[in-house]
Design an enzyme around this catalytic site. Structure first.
Site: not given
Ligand code: AMO
Length: 435
Positions: A211, A213, A219-220, A358, A361, A409
């Site tokens: 990602r 970001e 948490r990221h 979270e 998702s 997470r």
């Molecule tokens: P989403 O983008 O919410 O959904 O990501 C799913 C889960 O991945 C984790 N997550 C992260 N963990 C650490 N650092 C990050 N930057 C980060 N971003 C996300 C979280 C999050 O809930 N395709 C959809 C999933 C689906 O609908 O099947 C998706 O990627 O725990």
């Protein structure tokens, strides 16, 4: 002399026999003229009693030890080795004695910061706490795979070099790929849906997710491990949510049965997953603000503070460490989510929040090519930018749904860590590219 390696866990069957133990020195004690050394290998810890001919090794050196197995009421395992020969195979050779337990000491005021500890992760991972965390992560992956296979899911691996993204909100890292520009995959979403449309119907993947970001939060990460699940013919959104809850239960149960000593060492109390409340986003917002969202003022995504409050509420009201929030606005959720027939502004989506954050998702996906085209247009996206993906639906696709969990997470929240970095073996965030 016996050369074949014996492990600590095999000693009970070898009392009175000559053995060769190989491992790392983690403590040295001298009681009068008697020298005791604790040696660890992958199966446990053994007390050695060094004979006169043996040199006193340095802490953290790696030894081959030869001796006879004796029972001992004074050693923790109940056994010890009376050594007559010790070979030092490797030792800290840089003049600095070091102790992984200190590098990895619990985070406290005045102690080394998390960043300092992460700088030396290649050494701190030799500590007992890091071994426990790594073993628990591995068992989470194992438990997830076993559970999903027991429900007929097939494990897949999908490309991490992709030409299009799926997650809208978060950006993608660019990669120069010969004379083209490609991206690091921000989720296997499009591929897992493509597979759910195949006769296999049920698939999962546990793999890296990237990602782009610019967050610097607890948490990221910029690279994390996604546990992605997708299946055809779910019996509505509830069935997708229930599949995730069953998976989390199975992981929790597996850890309780197989990692009790690691959990005890870390002082971790696994979350309570009974009685998980489920609210729509509108209901959640009303609970938080006392105001009913309306068509004129629809509810927006939850803020991190709101996620914390909702978890607190779930804990106080239901005794549950998790809560599911569903039916988020179609406008803020990705294009692949199915809108409700009677309320197209809402998507058949959910998040599962665990201990304030979270953790996953998911939702029901669009399987109708016309709805897909509508969703893409609504977000200003072109069908032609998604290559093969629209054809999955044009050629006939069953209804399907799924979810994605962030492994780090999950481990962070299961073990009760403040920061996601504590649950990640080698961290990749905005600042950190080593070790
Ligand atoms: P989403 O983008 O919410 O959904 O990501 C799913 C889960 O991945 C984790 N997550 C992260 N963990 C650490 N650092 C990050 N930057 C980060 N971003 C996300 C979280 C999050 O809930 N395709 C959809 C999933 C689906 O609908 O099947 C998706 O990627 O725990």
């Amino acid at each position: 002399m016996r050369q074949e390696r014996t492990l600590a866990k095999q000693l009970p069957c070898l009392v009175g026999e000559e053995v060769c133990l190989k491992g790392r020195v983690v403590s040295i004690r001298e009681v009068g003229t008697v020298r005791f050394v604790d040696l660890v290998d992958r199966s446990g810890r053994t007390q050695l009693l060094l004979g006169d001919a043996c040199p006193t090794p340095a802490l953290q050196s790696l030894l081959n030890c030869y001796g006879v197995v004796k029972t001992s009421s004074k050693s923790l395992s109940g056994y010890e080795i009376h050594c007559h020969k010790v070979l030092v195979i490797a030792a800290p050779g840089i003049g600095e004695s070091y102790n992984p337990e200190e590098i990895n000491s619990p985070l406290k005021e005045g102690g080394p910061s998390l960043e300092n500890q992460l700088d030396r992760k290649h050494l701190s991972l030799r500590s007992s706490a890091q071994q426990s965390i790594t073993r628990i992560s591995s068992e989470v992956i194992h438990a997830a795979g076993s559970f999903l296979r027991s429900r007929d899911f097939v494990e897949i691996k999908t490309p991490k070099l992709v030409s299009a993204g799926a997650e809208g909100g978060s950006g993608m890292f660019e990669v120069k790929y010969f004379d083209k520009l490609m991206y690091l995959s921000q989720s296997p979403q499009l591929f897992k849906q493509t597979m759910a449309a195949s006769p296999l119907e049920r698939v999962f993947e546990i793999a890296p997710v990237f990602r782009f970001e610019k967050h610097a939060t607890s948490r990221h990460l910029n690279e994390f491990t996604g546990v992605d699940v997708e299946f055809a013919y779910p019996d509505g959104l509830e069935a997708v949510i229930q599949m995730e809850i069953d998976l989390l239960y199975a992981i929790r149960e597996h850890l309780l049965q197989n990692c009790s000593s690691e959990l005890e060492y870390l002082g971790a109390k696994l979350p309570n997953l009974d009685n998980i409340p489920m609210l729509s986003l509108d209901e959640a917002k009303e609970l938080l603000t006392g105001e009913k969202p309306s068509r004129r003022k629809p509810a927006k995504e939850l803020t991190p503070a709101e996620e914390k409050h909702l978890c607190q509420w779930a804990r106080e009201t239901y005794g549950s460490d998790a809560i599911v929030v569903h039916s988020y606005p179609a406008a803020t959720r990705p294009f692949y989510l199915m809108p409700y027939e009677d309320n197209p502004r809402r998507s058949m989506s959910f998040d599962l929040l665990l201990r304030g954050v979270e953790m996953s998702s998911g939702g029901i996906r669009v399987h109708d090519p016309d709805v897909l085209e509508f969703n893409l247009k609504r977000k200003g996206l072109e069908t032609s930018d998604f290559g093969f993906y629209p054809e999955v639906f044009q050629y006939g696709c069953p209804p399907h749904g799924g979810f994605g969990i962030g492994l780090e997470r999950l481990v962070q929240k299961f073990l009760g860590f403040e920061n996601i970095r504590e649950a990640c073996l080698f961290v990749r965030d905005r600042q950190r590219l080593a070790p």
